[in-house]
Design a protein around this motif. Structure first.
Motif, PDB file in Angstrom:
ATOM      1  N   LYS A   5       0.838  -1.205   0.000  1.00 19.32           N
ATOM      2  CA  LYS A   5       0.000   0.000   0.000  1.00 19.32           C
ATOM      3  C   LYS A   5       0.869   1.250   0.000  1.00 19.32           C
ATOM      4  CE  LYS A   5      -4.115   1.945   2.197  1.00 19.32           C
ATOM      5  NZ  LYS A   5      -4.993   1.744   1.021  1.00 19.32           N
ATOM      6  N   ARG A   6       1.950   1.221   0.758  1.00 19.36           N
ATOM      7  CA  ARG A   6       2.864   2.375   0.784  1.00 19.36           C
ATOM      8  C   ARG A   6       3.567   2.568  -0.562  1.00 19.36           C
ATOM      9  NH1 ARG A   6       3.982   4.902   5.469  1.00 19.36           N
ATOM     10  NH2 ARG A   6       3.249   3.978   7.422  1.00 19.36           N
ATOM     11  N   ARG A   7       3.651   1.516  -1.359  1.00 19.70           N
ATOM     12  CA  ARG A   7       4.240   1.637  -2.692  1.00 19.70           C
ATOM     13  C   ARG A   7       3.277   2.272  -3.692  1.00 19.70           C
ATOM     14  NH1 ARG A   7       8.903  -1.528  -4.053  1.00 19.70           N
ATOM     15  NH2 ARG A   7      10.076  -1.816  -2.121  1.00 19.70           N
ATOM     16  N   GLY A   8       2.019   2.479  -3.268  1.00 25.67           N
ATOM     17  CA  GLY A   8       1.075   3.168  -4.142  1.00 25.67           C
ATOM     18  C   GLY A   8      -0.020   2.315  -4.735  1.00 25.67           C
ATOM     19  N   ILE A   9      -0.306   1.167  -4.113  1.00 31.95           N
ATOM     20  CA  ILE A   9      -1.390   0.307  -4.595  1.00 31.95           C
ATOM     21  C   ILE A   9      -2.548   0.355  -3.604  1.00 31.95           C
ATOM     22  CG2 ILE A   9      -2.075  -2.036  -5.204  1.00 31.95           C
ATOM     23  CD1 ILE A   9       0.703  -2.608  -6.132  1.00 31.95           C
ATOM     24  N   GLY A  10      -3.743   0.642  -4.102  1.00 29.12           N
ATOM     25  CA  GLY A  10      -4.961   0.592  -3.305  1.00 29.12           C
ATOM     26  C   GLY A  10      -5.788  -0.614  -3.722  1.00 29.12           C
ATOM     27  N   TYR A  11      -6.659  -1.076  -2.806  1.00 30.11           N
ATOM     28  CA  TYR A  11      -7.425  -2.299  -3.063  1.00 30.11           C
ATOM     29  C   TYR A  11      -8.849  -2.114  -2.573  1.00 30.11           C
ATOM     30  CZ  TYR A  11      -8.400  -7.404  -2.885  1.00 30.11           C
ATOM     31  OH  TYR A  11      -8.920  -8.656  -3.051  1.00 30.11           O
ATOM     32  N   VAL A  12      -9.799  -2.099  -3.517  1.00 31.77           N
ATOM     33  CA  VAL A  12     -11.222  -2.050  -3.187  1.00 31.77           C
ATOM     34  C   VAL A  12     -11.746  -3.473  -3.286  1.00 31.77           C
ATOM     35  CG1 VAL A  12     -13.470  -1.079  -3.767  1.00 31.77           C
ATOM     36  CG2 VAL A  12     -11.405   0.283  -4.123  1.00 31.77           C
ATOM     37  N   THR A  13     -12.024  -4.088  -2.148  1.00 36.37           N
ATOM     38  CA  THR A  13     -12.458  -5.485  -2.120  1.00 36.37           C
ATOM     39  C   THR A  13     -13.904  -5.602  -2.587  1.00 36.37           C
ATOM     40  OG1 THR A  13     -13.104  -5.269   0.202  1.00 36.37           O
ATOM     41  CG2 THR A  13     -10.874  -6.037  -0.247  1.00 36.37           C
ATOM     42  N   LYS A  56     -20.345   1.027  -1.201  1.00 40.03           N
ATOM     43  CA  LYS A  56     -19.347   0.747  -2.234  1.00 40.03           C
ATOM     44  C   LYS A  56     -18.659   2.046  -2.675  1.00 40.03           C
ATOM     45  CE  LYS A  56     -18.430  -2.588  -4.121  1.00 40.03           C
ATOM     46  NZ  LYS A  56     -17.320  -3.560  -3.945  1.00 40.03           N
ATOM     47  N   MET A  57     -19.435   3.114  -2.823  1.00 41.34           N
ATOM     48  CA  MET A  57     -18.848   4.409  -3.170  1.00 41.34           C
ATOM     49  C   MET A  57     -17.873   4.861  -2.085  1.00 41.34           C
ATOM     50  SD  MET A  57     -21.987   6.622  -4.761  1.00 41.34           S
ATOM     51  CE  MET A  57     -22.904   6.045  -6.187  1.00 41.34           C
ATOM     52  N   LEU A  58     -18.248   4.649  -0.819  1.00 43.78           N
ATOM     53  CA  LEU A  58     -17.361   5.036   0.272  1.00 43.78           C
ATOM     54  C   LEU A  58     -16.073   4.228   0.234  1.00 43.78           C
ATOM     55  CD1 LEU A  58     -16.782   6.696   2.778  1.00 43.78           C
ATOM     56  CD2 LEU A  58     -18.140   5.062   4.121  1.00 43.78           C
ATOM     57  N   SER A  59     -16.159   2.939  -0.102  1.00 43.35           N
ATOM     58  CA  SER A  59     -14.955   2.111  -0.229  1.00 43.35           C
ATOM     59  C   SER A  59     -14.020   2.682  -1.288  1.00 43.35           C
ATOM     60  CB  SER A  59     -15.338   0.676  -0.597  1.00 43.35           C
ATOM     61  OG  SER A  59     -16.037   0.041   0.446  1.00 43.35           O
ATOM     62  N   LEU A  60     -14.587   3.068  -2.433  1.00 35.48           N
ATOM     63  CA  LEU A  60     -13.780   3.661  -3.498  1.00 35.48           C
ATOM     64  C   LEU A  60     -13.153   4.976  -3.059  1.00 35.48           C
ATOM     65  CD1 LEU A  60     -16.000   3.068  -6.667  1.00 35.48           C
ATOM     66  CD2 LEU A  60     -13.643   2.305  -6.374  1.00 35.48           C
ATOM     67  N   ALA A  61     -13.986   5.823  -2.441  1.00 34.89           N
ATOM     68  CA  ALA A  61     -13.496   7.129  -2.011  1.00 34.89           C
ATOM     69  C   ALA A  61     -12.406   6.986  -0.956  1.00 34.89           C
ATOM     70  CB  ALA A  61     -14.653   7.968  -1.482  1.00 34.89           C
ATOM     71  N   LYS A  62     -12.559   6.011  -0.063  1.00 40.07           N
ATOM     72  CA  LYS A  62     -11.578   5.807   1.019  1.00 40.07           C
ATOM     73  C   LYS A  62     -10.226   5.390   0.445  1.00 40.07           C
ATOM     74  CE  LYS A  62     -12.138   2.352   3.995  1.00 40.07           C
ATOM     75  NZ  LYS A  62     -10.885   1.565   3.950  1.00 40.07           N
ATOM     76  N   GLU A  63     -10.247   4.485  -0.539  1.00 38.07           N
ATOM     77  CA  GLU A  63      -8.990   4.064  -1.145  1.00 38.07           C
ATOM     78  C   GLU A  63      -8.338   5.196  -1.936  1.00 38.07           C
ATOM     79  OE1 GLU A  63      -7.105   1.299  -0.835  1.00 38.07           O
ATOM     80  OE2 GLU A  63      -8.509   0.922   0.790  1.00 38.07           O
ATOM     81  N   ALA A  64      -9.159   6.060  -2.530  1.00 38.09           N
ATOM     82  CA  ALA A  64      -8.616   7.178  -3.315  1.00 38.09           C
ATOM     83  C   ALA A  64      -7.945   8.225  -2.437  1.00 38.09           C
ATOM     84  CB  ALA A  64      -9.731   7.831  -4.136  1.00 38.09           C
ATOM     85  N   MET A  65      -8.202   8.206  -1.120  1.00 35.74           N
ATOM     86  CA  MET A  65      -7.633   9.211  -0.225  1.00 35.74           C
ATOM     87  C   MET A  65      -6.112   9.131  -0.136  1.00 35.74           C
ATOM     88  SD  MET A  65      -9.922  11.289   0.977  1.00 35.74           S
ATOM     89  CE  MET A  65      -9.172  12.004   2.446  1.00 35.74           C
ATOM     90  N   THR A  66      -5.542   7.979  -0.464  1.00 34.42           N
ATOM     91  CA  THR A  66      -4.083   7.859  -0.422  1.00 34.42           C
ATOM     92  C   THR A  66      -3.444   8.206  -1.768  1.00 34.42           C
ATOM     93  OG1 THR A  66      -4.227   5.503  -0.955  1.00 34.42           O
ATOM     94  CG2 THR A  66      -4.112   6.098   1.379  1.00 34.42           C
ATOM     95  N   GLU A  67      -4.268   8.646  -2.718  1.00 36.68           N
ATOM     96  CA  GLU A  67      -3.795   8.963  -4.072  1.00 36.68           C
ATOM     97  C   GLU A  67      -2.925   7.841  -4.636  1.00 36.68           C
ATOM     98  OE1 GLU A  67      -3.547  13.602  -4.735  1.00 36.68           O
ATOM     99  OE2 GLU A  67      -2.147  13.001  -3.158  1.00 36.68           O
ATOM    100  N   PRO A  68      -3.494   6.628  -4.749  1.00 35.93           N
ATOM    101  CA  PRO A  68      -2.699   5.502  -5.239  1.00 35.93           C
ATOM    102  C   PRO A  68      -2.296   5.687  -6.699  1.00 35.93           C
ATOM    103  CG  PRO A  68      -5.022   4.915  -5.172  1.00 35.93           C
ATOM    104  CD  PRO A  68      -4.897   6.251  -4.505  1.00 35.93           C
TER     105      PRO A  68
END
Length: 241
Positions: free
Chosen positions: A78-86, A146-158
């Motif tokens: 995740k720190r390398r820039g990969i996000g995961y929406v399960t 589901k939208m919140l899951s997407l938005a949450k992962e986008a917060m780290t700017e993957p």
């Protein structure tokens, strides 16, 4: 287009001696949506779990920007820039919508201004969530979660976002909104690896696609090549070749 992610002859599974991914190889181009389709049990979700480090390959390599990452733990990936929406909603139900997003940005917690800017971007991209920012996530509908899951992962700017079955169990109207957000994210430069049972929609939004079966690539090609053979591809994806 340069490759951001590559899988090179990857073997992985949940039980020793039984490979769900049986020497799979694929490439995800930078700034694209790459779709993964196939019948149930083909190894689609296993592929995402392997990329994110939940499964360690028995053999083969996973490369991000040319560097091997298959030995790293999920938090390091995740720190390398990969996000995961399960596939299920990956949220904290007892926290508010805004608290969920702030937790999504935990690696940036020392930079209040940046977190604030990312929150504003989230409200702009998901206005429905903005209107519910103080609501507990447990009160959200399936589509909102589901939208919140997407938005949450986008917060780290993957750099790369792994998305597993974004339309599962959702009404068509909500499904359309989810795909619209994915297309907007790609337009901003995000690379997306999309696993989807909604074959028609996956072909519509993906730049390049792989049809996999029994942990191997059965067919690959551009959106246009898949669209021209959609009926056969739907049959193979649902039933296996």
């Amino acid at each position: 287009m340069s490759a951001l992610l590559q899988l090179d002859q990857v073997h992985a599974g949940y039980v020793e001696g039984i490979d769900i991914l049986a020497g799979i190889g694929l490439t995800v181009g930078r700034g694209t949506i790459t779709g993964i389709i196939g019948p149930n049990g083909a190894g689609k979700s296993t592929l995402l779990r392997t990329v994110f480090g939940f499964l360690r390959p028995h053999r083969g390599r996973v490369l991000l920007d040319g560097e091997e990452i298959q030995g790293l733990a999920p938090h390091a990936i995740k720190r390398r820039g990969i996000g995961y929406v399960t596939q299920g909603a990956n949220i904290f139900p007892q926290l508010t919508v805004e608290e969920n997003l702030r937790l999504g940005a935990w690696v940036l917690k020392g930079d209040r201004r940046r977190v604030g800017d990312l929150l504003e971007r989230a409200w702009a991209a998901f206005p429905h969530l903005g209107a519910r920012r103080r609501m507990r996530a447990t009160a959200l509908s399936g589509g909102e979660a589901k939208m919140l899951s997407l938005a949450k992962e986008a917060m780290t700017e993957p750099t790369l976002l792994l998305v597993d079955e974004p339309s599962a169990g959702l009404a068509p109207r909500i499904t359309g909104q989810i795909y619209d957000r994915l297309l907007e994210a790609r337009a901003r430069g995000l690379t997306i690896l999309l696993v989807d049972q909604n074959i028609t929609k996956a072909v519509e939004v993906s730049d390049y696609l792989y049809l996999i079966e029994r942990g191997q690539v059965l067919r690959e090609g551009s959106r246009a090549s898949f669209a021209s053979q959609l009926r056969d591809i739907i049959r193979d994806s649902l039933l296996g070749a």
